[in-house]
Design a protein around this motif. Structure first.
Motif, PDB file in Angstrom:
ATOM      1  N   GLY A   1       0.816  -1.199   0.000  1.00 38.60           N
ATOM      2  CA  GLY A   1       0.000   0.000   0.000  1.00 38.60           C
ATOM      3  C   GLY A   1       0.852   1.252   0.000  1.00 38.60           C
ATOM      4  N   PHE A   2       0.228   2.366  -0.357  1.00 34.56           N
ATOM      5  CA  PHE A   2       0.926   3.653  -0.336  1.00 34.56           C
ATOM      6  C   PHE A   2      -0.126   4.757  -0.330  1.00 34.56           C
ATOM      7  CE2 PHE A   2       3.029   7.395  -2.028  1.00 34.56           C
ATOM      8  CZ  PHE A   2       4.240   7.373  -1.345  1.00 34.56           C
ATOM      9  N   GLY A   3       0.052   5.729   0.564  1.00 28.90           N
ATOM     10  CA  GLY A   3      -0.870   6.858   0.597  1.00 28.90           C
ATOM     11  C   GLY A   3      -2.308   6.418   0.817  1.00 28.90           C
ATOM     12  N   VAL A   4      -3.176   6.789  -0.129  1.00 33.30           N
ATOM     13  CA  VAL A   4      -4.592   6.458   0.003  1.00 33.30           C
ATOM     14  C   VAL A   4      -4.889   5.003  -0.353  1.00 33.30           C
ATOM     15  CG1 VAL A   4      -5.341   8.826  -0.409  1.00 33.30           C
ATOM     16  CG2 VAL A   4      -5.061   7.267  -2.345  1.00 33.30           C
ATOM     17  N   ARG A   5      -3.918   4.280  -0.925  1.00 39.03           N
ATOM     18  CA  ARG A   5      -4.112   2.875  -1.281  1.00 39.03           C
ATOM     19  C   ARG A   5      -3.628   1.996  -0.144  1.00 39.03           C
ATOM     20  NH1 ARG A   5      -0.554  -0.672  -3.490  1.00 39.03           N
ATOM     21  NH2 ARG A   5       0.875   0.995  -4.099  1.00 39.03           N
ATOM     22  N   GLY A   6      -4.564   1.313   0.504  1.00 41.76           N
ATOM     23  CA  GLY A   6      -4.223   0.494   1.659  1.00 41.76           C
ATOM     24  C   GLY A   6      -3.487  -0.770   1.278  1.00 41.76           C
ATOM     25  N   ALA A   7      -2.827  -1.375   2.254  1.00 42.76           N
ATOM     26  CA  ALA A   7      -2.165  -2.655   2.047  1.00 42.76           C
ATOM     27  C   ALA A   7      -3.206  -3.723   1.729  1.00 42.76           C
ATOM     28  CB  ALA A   7      -1.367  -3.052   3.285  1.00 42.76           C
ATOM     29  N   VAL A   8      -2.789  -4.725   0.951  1.00 46.09           N
ATOM     30  CA  VAL A   8      -3.685  -5.812   0.549  1.00 46.09           C
ATOM     31  C   VAL A   8      -2.985  -7.140   0.791  1.00 46.09           C
ATOM     32  CG1 VAL A   8      -4.911  -6.913  -1.371  1.00 46.09           C
ATOM     33  CG2 VAL A   8      -4.835  -4.410  -1.206  1.00 46.09           C
ATOM     34  N   GLY A   9      -3.711  -8.075   1.402  1.00 46.82           N
ATOM     35  CA  GLY A   9      -3.177  -9.418   1.599  1.00 46.82           C
ATOM     36  C   GLY A   9      -4.111 -10.462   1.021  1.00 46.82           C
ATOM     37  N   VAL A  10      -3.547 -11.402   0.270  1.00 49.35           N
ATOM     38  CA  VAL A  10      -4.326 -12.502  -0.295  1.00 49.35           C
ATOM     39  C   VAL A  10      -3.627 -13.796   0.122  1.00 49.35           C
ATOM     40  CG1 VAL A  10      -5.244 -13.578  -2.375  1.00 49.35           C
ATOM     41  CG2 VAL A  10      -5.015 -11.083  -2.271  1.00 49.35           C
ATOM     42  N   SER A  11      -4.235 -14.501   1.049  1.00 52.37           N
ATOM     43  CA  SER A  11      -3.605 -15.743   1.515  1.00 52.37           C
ATOM     44  C   SER A  11      -4.171 -16.943   0.762  1.00 52.37           C
ATOM     45  CB  SER A  11      -3.805 -15.926   3.022  1.00 52.37           C
ATOM     46  OG  SER A  11      -5.169 -16.023   3.344  1.00 52.37           O
TER      47      SER A  11
ATOM     48  N   ARG B   1      -3.727   7.195   9.277  1.00 52.36           N
ATOM     49  CA  ARG B   1      -3.970   8.427   8.527  1.00 52.36           C
ATOM     50  C   ARG B   1      -3.870   8.158   7.030  1.00 52.36           C
ATOM     51  NH1 ARG B   1      -3.983  12.847  11.902  1.00 52.36           N
ATOM     52  NH2 ARG B   1      -3.229  12.445  14.032  1.00 52.36           N
ATOM     53  N   SER B   2      -2.944   7.293   6.665  1.00 57.21           N
ATOM     54  CA  SER B   2      -2.827   6.788   5.297  1.00 57.21           C
ATOM     55  C   SER B   2      -2.062   5.477   5.394  1.00 57.21           C
ATOM     56  CB  SER B   2      -2.097   7.777   4.384  1.00 57.21           C
ATOM     57  OG  SER B   2      -0.702   7.797   4.672  1.00 57.21           O
ATOM     58  N   ALA B   3      -1.886   4.789   4.265  1.00 60.93           N
ATOM     59  CA  ALA B   3      -1.134   3.531   4.306  1.00 60.93           C
ATOM     60  C   ALA B   3       0.304   3.752   4.743  1.00 60.93           C
ATOM     61  CB  ALA B   3      -1.168   2.869   2.930  1.00 60.93           C
ATOM     62  N   THR B   4       0.805   4.962   4.551  1.00 64.54           N
ATOM     63  CA  THR B   4       2.214   5.242   4.830  1.00 64.54           C
ATOM     64  C   THR B   4       2.428   6.209   5.996  1.00 64.54           C
ATOM     65  OG1 THR B   4       1.997   6.722   2.915  1.00 64.54           O
ATOM     66  CG2 THR B   4       3.226   4.703   2.599  1.00 64.54           C
ATOM     67  N   VAL B   5       1.366   6.647   6.640  1.00 62.40           N
ATOM     68  CA  VAL B   5       1.473   7.507   7.817  1.00 62.40           C
ATOM     69  C   VAL B   5       0.460   7.023   8.847  1.00 62.40           C
ATOM     70  CG1 VAL B   5       1.264   9.823   8.779  1.00 62.40           C
ATOM     71  CG2 VAL B   5       2.245   9.511   6.499  1.00 62.40           C
ATOM     72  N   ASN B   6       0.964   6.524   9.963  1.00 58.32           N
ATOM     73  CA  ASN B   6       0.117   6.053  11.067  1.00 58.32           C
ATOM     74  C   ASN B   6       0.558   6.730  12.360  1.00 58.32           C
ATOM     75  OD1 ASN B   6      -0.328   2.478  10.281  1.00 58.32           O
ATOM     76  ND2 ASN B   6      -0.827   4.277   9.100  1.00 58.32           N
ATOM     77  N   ASP B   7      -0.396   6.977  13.254  1.00 55.95           N
ATOM     78  CA  ASP B   7      -0.037   7.243  14.637  1.00 55.95           C
ATOM     79  C   ASP B   7       0.143   5.878  15.299  1.00 55.95           C
ATOM     80  OD1 ASP B   7      -0.474   9.889  14.038  1.00 55.95           O
ATOM     81  OD2 ASP B   7      -2.397  10.021  15.077  1.00 55.95           O
TER      82      ASP B   7
ATOM     83  N   GLU C   1       3.233  10.120  16.799  1.00 52.74           N
ATOM     84  CA  GLU C   1       2.279  10.611  15.817  1.00 52.74           C
ATOM     85  C   GLU C   1       2.937  10.704  14.439  1.00 52.74           C
ATOM     86  OE1 GLU C   1       0.396  14.214  16.996  1.00 52.74           O
ATOM     87  OE2 GLU C   1      -0.584  13.310  18.740  1.00 52.74           O
ATOM     88  N   ARG C   2       2.140  10.365  13.446  1.00 53.99           N
ATOM     89  CA  ARG C   2       2.553  10.466  12.041  1.00 53.99           C
ATOM     90  C   ARG C   2       3.849   9.693  11.766  1.00 53.99           C
ATOM     91  NH1 ARG C   2      -0.662  13.702   9.237  1.00 53.99           N
ATOM     92  NH2 ARG C   2      -2.045  15.096  10.382  1.00 53.99           N
ATOM     93  N   LEU C   3       3.896   8.478  12.270  1.00 52.76           N
ATOM     94  CA  LEU C   3       5.020   7.589  11.987  1.00 52.76           C
ATOM     95  C   LEU C   3       4.964   7.171  10.517  1.00 52.76           C
ATOM     96  CD1 LEU C   3       7.344   5.830  13.309  1.00 52.76           C
ATOM     97  CD2 LEU C   3       5.638   3.992  13.404  1.00 52.76           C
ATOM     98  N   GLU C   4       6.097   7.290   9.833  1.00 53.51           N
ATOM     99  CA  GLU C   4       6.136   6.911   8.424  1.00 53.51           C
ATOM    100  C   GLU C   4       6.337   5.393   8.301  1.00 53.51           C
ATOM    101  OE1 GLU C   4       7.888  10.398   5.797  1.00 53.51           O
ATOM    102  OE2 GLU C   4       9.200   9.986   7.508  1.00 53.51           O
ATOM    103  N   ILE C   5       5.485   4.768   7.479  1.00 54.62           N
ATOM    104  CA  ILE C   5       5.425   3.318   7.353  1.00 54.62           C
ATOM    105  C   ILE C   5       5.900   2.895   5.962  1.00 54.62           C
ATOM    106  CG2 ILE C   5       3.931   1.290   7.431  1.00 54.62           C
ATOM    107  CD1 ILE C   5       4.047   2.697  10.099  1.00 54.62           C
TER     108      ILE C   5
END
Length: 367
Positions: free
Chosen positions: A113-123, A272-278, A297-301
């Motif tokens: 994921g990145f920004g507004v596009r969330g992470a995706v997992g397909v098991s 906050r986004s796929a790449t910024v989380n508190d 706050e606003r930890l970069e992921i």
């Protein structure tokens, strides 16, 4: 301090053993699964990641109890586990039938994921070898009694794989308690794992039975609601630092229902986004009450998968070392934050980095 009684290291072969599935993660990097033409291979699994983090980041002696189909994919997963330094002596190898009709190895396609596009997992984990692990397949008395283990870690992902795995968890945790081994459990509720076998009602039935044997219970507020039926009243979405009093009220109800819990811990994440989380964490014990780690706050992921597992391994490291709960939860939150700055499920952090960040260090160049 907590009231945990930890077996002396000198009397045991392992500091921690994890029970759970280890899958092959296929990572498209910065791209999408649906358009990828190449993947990077990693190993990963909610329970296993804790053992690997304790081995690689903190230098402890760890092993994994799991099962794999005996083919080239299974041997690749074994090779990745060996690279992580985790003992493979307790892998149960099942014969492969040639096409995976009856037994196979789990695959996990995960995009970051990145920004507004969330992470995706397909098991892709149906009919896997570890889902067939049943009571009687592992000599727990040999492992916990003759060899000696200070800590057992398992979780709700493994318990959800099949009726047998849920029973195997109960067998393992009761054997661990019989030999004085501490037990932690990460609720790790995944709707996709439960929906075909009874849904949330079945998840609660299984996890409530297991919870009676647990010393250290880990999970976020959604896990406690979905897996055990405890809600944080008045919270519509993810718990924030402004609502810790509400979380504390829930913990009081959990602790009253399960007086065997000696530590309860949870991560705090606001997406906050796929790449910024508190990002942060809290923990509780009867003697300390609720303690809170540094909230970032606003930890970069870069890759959020495995952040919770690295929190668990940092927390467990602190508790095994006899540190106060406040210090242990700081270790966990710092390790989780660092793990999310690198790709893959597993931690690439060092003990020195974790301790430096937990102690207030930052991201200045280290040279």
């Amino acid at each position: 301090m907590t009231d945990l009684t930890v077996r002396p290291a000198a009397q045991t072969r392992f500091d921690l053993v994890s029970l759970g599935e280890v899958m092959l993660r296929l990572d498209p990097g910065e791209g999408r699964i649906r358009t990828a033409r190449s993947f990077r291979a990693w190993e990963g699994g909610g329970e296993y990641n804790v053992a690997r983090g304790l081995r690689r980041a903190f230098g402890l002696r760890t092993a994994v109890v799991t099962a794999l189909a005996d083919n080239e994919v299974g041997r690749l997963v074994e090779d990745l586990i060996l690279t992580g330094g985790v003992d493979t002596s307790f892998i149960r190898w099942l014969p492969y039938d040639g096409i995976g009709r009856s037994v196979r190895n789990g695959l996990n396609f995960t995009e970051r994921g990145f920004g507004v596009r969330g992470a995706v997992g397909v098991s892709d984990r149906g009919h896997t070898a570890v889902a067939q692990l049943a009571p009687g397949d592992v000599d727990w008395d040999h492992l916990f009694g003759e060899l000696g283990v200070r800590w057992l870690h398992t979780g709700g992902i493994f318990a959800a794989l099949s009726e047998q795995t849920a029973q195997t968890v109960v067998e393992a945790v009761t054997a661990a308690k019989r030999h004085g081994t501490l037990v932690s459990y990460d609720l790790n509720y995944r709707p996709s794992l439960w929906k075909a076998i009874g849904g949330q009602e079945r998840a609660r039935e299984v996890n409530r039975e297991i919870a009676r044997h647990i010393d250290v219970m880990i999970g976020n507020e959604e896990d406690f609601t979905a897996s055990l039926g405890f809600e944080v009243e008045g919270v519509d979405e993810h718990l924030s630092t402004l609502e810790l009093d509400k979380f504390g009220a829930m913990i009081d109800r959990v602790a009253a229902a399960y007086p065997n819990f000696q530590v309860i811990a949870t991560t705090l994440r606001t997406v906050r986004s796929a790449t910024v989380n508190d990002w942060g964490a809290v923990a509780w014990s009867p003697s300390t009450g609720l303690v809170q780690a540094t909230h970032r706050e606003r930890l970069e992921i870069l890759d959020r998968v495995g952040g919770g597992d690295s929190f668990a391994s940092g927390l467990i490291y602190g508790l095994l070392e006899g540190q106060p709960l406040q210090t242990a939860v700081e270790y966990g939150a710092a390790h989780g934050a660092l793990a999310m700055t690198t790709p893959g499920d597993t931690s690439m952090a060092s003990r020195a980095e974790v301790l430096r960040l937990a102690g207030g260090g930052g991201a200045r160049v280290d040279r």
